[in-house]
Motif scaffolding. Structure first.
Motif, short mmCIF file in Angstrom:
data_model
loop_
_atom_site.label_atom_id
_atom_site.label_comp_id
_atom_site.label_asym_id
_atom_site.label_seq_id
_atom_site.Cartn_x
_atom_site.Cartn_y
_atom_site.Cartn_z
N ASP A 7 -2.27 0.38 8.77
CA ASP A 7 -2.24 -0.89 8.04
C ASP A 7 -1.96 -2.11 8.91
O ASP A 7 -0.86 -2.68 8.88
N LEU A 19 -8.59 1.47 -1.05
CA LEU A 19 -7.45 0.59 -1.29
C LEU A 19 -7.21 -0.35 -0.11
O LEU A 19 -6.91 -1.54 -0.29
N GLN A 20 -7.37 0.18 1.10
CA GLN A 20 -7.15 -0.65 2.29
C GLN A 20 -8.16 -1.79 2.36
O GLN A 20 -7.84 -2.88 2.81
N ARG A 27 0.82 -1.19 0.00
CA ARG A 27 0.00 0.00 0.00
C ARG A 27 0.86 1.25 0.00
O ARG A 27 0.60 2.20 -0.74
#
Lengths: 507, 160
Positions: free
Chosen positions: A462, A436-437, A354
């Motif tokens: 994250d 995105l996560q 990421r």
């Protein structure tokens, strides 16, 4: 607010503060004179009369303001009354006052007075400012507010508690810190100044070219190279000197002492400031390491306190340049657990992907788009390993653990941060997931604390959803502690900051 | 997809959809008025008329017919007597947990539209910085009151 409090005698500020204010206002008056001069072209005499009248009127206004400003320290609160036409009466409960700082700017030192700032939990910075009182009075006010409430009956300065020096910076340490005080901001400012002097260098070069004559091209080439090198060197040296001077000005005579549950920090060469930080007000500890100085074993320590701070970054500087054992001593004195890198866990492996995508994705798109228009721009792709490499390293340095009663978070590859957040200081926990996560099955855990300012936060970025949920659940289990410590001094840290009346509205 | 190990989340009161729809109608009306003015102003130009109004009509229809339900679905909450959970967000989904012990004070707000449909907004204030105000919109008034009363009882333990 508290009608049963014994009436305290209102006091005025030090009379010298009128003179201090007048001197402070002098520059604006001096600038006002040309304005008057242009308006009254009639004659010099009128000008002098007008200037005198203006001076007398503003002096009178200052004196009136001084006369109307009173403060009284009662058993439970301090009352500040001010205003010439509309009287404004403000009452600050003593137990809401987080810090009492005594500030002595150069001008105030000249007049032998000091400014007292009372900081409360509210966001306002100018909640209680006494500008200015005599130094003895400032000490008395601080002693009154610092002393336990029972001592207010005999408001003589309580026997000075034995103060223990926790940390101090001598001249050598100051010089070492100053050597790292070099900053790009200063470099930019000096660079701009040099740019303004550019014509000067051009003139020099032309002169030299003409005198040499025979080989003007070579001379011009070498001279321009030399000037560039010399300019760069000069800027660099000036940046180092400026950083050094700035460090000496702010940190001179740095001294951190501890007495009955309160840190006292004194520092400054021209402007001498004194800040008191109550241990019960400390919310978290932050240790920072610079890019270069951190490699050489130096670090800085800041405490985040209820009510914030006037220091840069909104946190109190406790040790701006110290060795790890010195920092550990301050942290221990504050009753916080020491930062232990051993049990720290890394964040999820997806963090690498990421951060690579978020840091390299946008440049990649930009380079490709530029490459369509201008093919050589594709060479920019060679730079892409830098953000990717940074992403790979980021996971190695971003670690966290909830050990005992505190959350510890480390992050940063070049400049590193280590946070120690006691569980009691956690006000709310937020799990957030961007688009995105969610694709990568990652969660960012944000920990909300009191008194923070700016974007710098102890976030755990994250981690796996299950780990995030467990961390959040562990962070908010505070019920038992809260209830058992409710009546103790420590609990007052988290006791409602707001007025009790706010609670009463519900009942 | 909810994160495991968190308490099961409840949706907002279904009547909140109606509240959101009333707001959507107000926004759509403002948009249509602005589009009408733009149409009149552009009438003299060569641009074929109706483009701005047509686009505005589509957006207005979306605001009134689809958006309220979707916005309602994005919110969820849970109250476990120890902490209050609020989740919301579309692109970035945010799940905030406020321990009851950290609540400084509570507001119960009800606008005219919310009153008409019997829902209320609960606002929790903490001493924190980013989430010093945590709001839960669209709770049934009775639910909001019971949550408030539970938290209040824990704010002031025992009769004083």
């Amino acid at each position: 607010m508290t009608p049963d409090a014994p009436p305290a005698t209102p006091r005025r500020l030090d009379p010298r503060s009128v003179a201090l204010m007048a001197v402070r206002k002098l520059p604006s008056m001096v600038f006002g004179i040309p304005l008057i001069a242009t308006m009254s072209a009639t004659g010099r005499v009128w000008l002098v009369v007008l200037a005198l009248a203006a001076a007398i009127v503003s002096l009178g206004a200052l004196w009136l303001r001084w006369r109307s400003f009173t403060y009284a320290i009662g058993a439970d609160d301090i009352t500040i009354t001010q205003g010439i036409l509309t009287t404004n009466r403000r009452s600050i409960p003593l137990d809401r006052i987080q810090d009492v700082s005594i500030e002595r700017r150069p001008l105030a030192r000249l007049f032998g007075v000091a400014t007292v700032r009372l900081e409360t939990g509210a966001g306002e910075t100018d909640e209680g400012v006494l500008d200015a009182v005599s130094l003895a009075e400032a000490e008395r006010i601080r002693a009154l507010i610092r002393s336990p409430r029972t001592a207010t009956a005999t408001p003589d300065i309580a026997q000075p508690a034995p103060e223990r020096t926790i940390f101090a910076m001598d001249a050598r340490r100051l010089a070492q810190m100053g050597a790292f005080g070099f900053s790009l901001v200063w470099l930019a400012a000096i660079g701009a100044a040099v740019q303004a002097l550019g014509n000067f260098f051009d003139y020099d070069r032309d002169q030299i070219e003409r005198t040499i004559g025979a080989a003007p091209d070579i001379a011009a080439h070498w001279m321009s190279l030399l000037t560039v090198a010399a300019t760069l060197l000069a800027v660099l040296i000036a940046g180092v000197i400026a950083g050094f001077v700035r460090t000496v000005l702010t940190q001179y005579g740095f001294r951190l002492t501890l007495a009955d549950g309160r840190f006292r920090r004194i520092r400054g060469l021209l402007t001498r400031t004194e800040v008191v930080v109550g241990i019960a007000r400390i919310q978290l500890a932050l240790v920072e390491r610079g890019i270069v100085s951190g490699r050489l074993g130096w670090a800085s320590l800041r405490f985040q306190t209820l009510g914030g701070s006037n220091d840069a970054g909104g946190r109190q500087d406790m040790a701006p340049f110290a060795r790890p054992p010195e920092i550990a001593a301050i942290v221990t004195a504050a009753g916080l657990p020491a930062f232990d890198p051993q049990p720290l866990r890394p964040v999820a492996p997806g963090h690498v992907l990421r951060s690579a995508l978020t840091h390299a994705g946008l440049p990649l798109v930009a380079i490709l788009a530029a490459g369509i228009v201008f093919p050589p721009a594709l060479f920019g792709l060679l730079l892409l390993p830098i953000p990717v490499g940074a992403a790979l390293l980021a996971r190695r340095h971003h670690r966290y653990v909830l050990v005992g009663d505190s959350l510890q978070v480390a992050h940063g590859v070049l400049a590193q941060c280590e946070w120690t957040v006691p569980r009691d200081a956690v006000q709310a926990v937020t799990l957030s997931r961007t688009w995105l996560q969610r694709r990568l099955d990652l969660v960012t855990v944000r920990v909300d604390t009191a008194g923070a300012r700016g974007l710098h936060r102890p976030d755990v970025v994250d981690i796996a959803p299950a780990a995030a949920a467990r961390l959040a659940a562990d962070l908010i289990v505070t019920k038992m502690k809260w209830e058992t410590e409710r009546d103790s001094d420590v609990a007052s840290v988290h006791a409602p900051l707001t007025e009790p009346t706010d609670e009463r509205t519900f009942s | 997809m909810p994160i495991a190990a968190l308490p099961p989340m409840l949706p907002l009161d279904p009547r909140q959809v109606a509240v959101l729809r009333v707001r959507g109608i107000a926004n759509a009306a403002a948009l249509l008025v602005a589009a009408g003015i733009a149409e009149v102003a552009l009438f003299a130009n060569d641009i074929p008329s109706g483009i701005v109004a047509g686009l505005a009509l589509i957006v207005a229809a979306w605001l009134i017919l689809l958006a309220p339900r979707r916005a309602w679905q994005r919110w969820s909450h849970a109250f476990t007597t120890q902490e209050l959970h609020v989740a919301s967000g579309w692109l970035t989904q945010v799940h905030t947990i406020v321990p009851v012990a950290r609540v400084q004070h509570i507001d119960l707000a009800q606008g005219p539209v919310e009153r008409r449909y019997g829902v209320a907004t609960l606002v929790l204030h903490t001493a924190g910085t980013d989430h010093s105000r945590v709001t839960v919109p669209g709770l049934a008034r009775a639910d909001a009151e019971s949550i408030r009363d539970t938290i209040r009882a824990r704010l002031t333990p025992g009769p004083t």
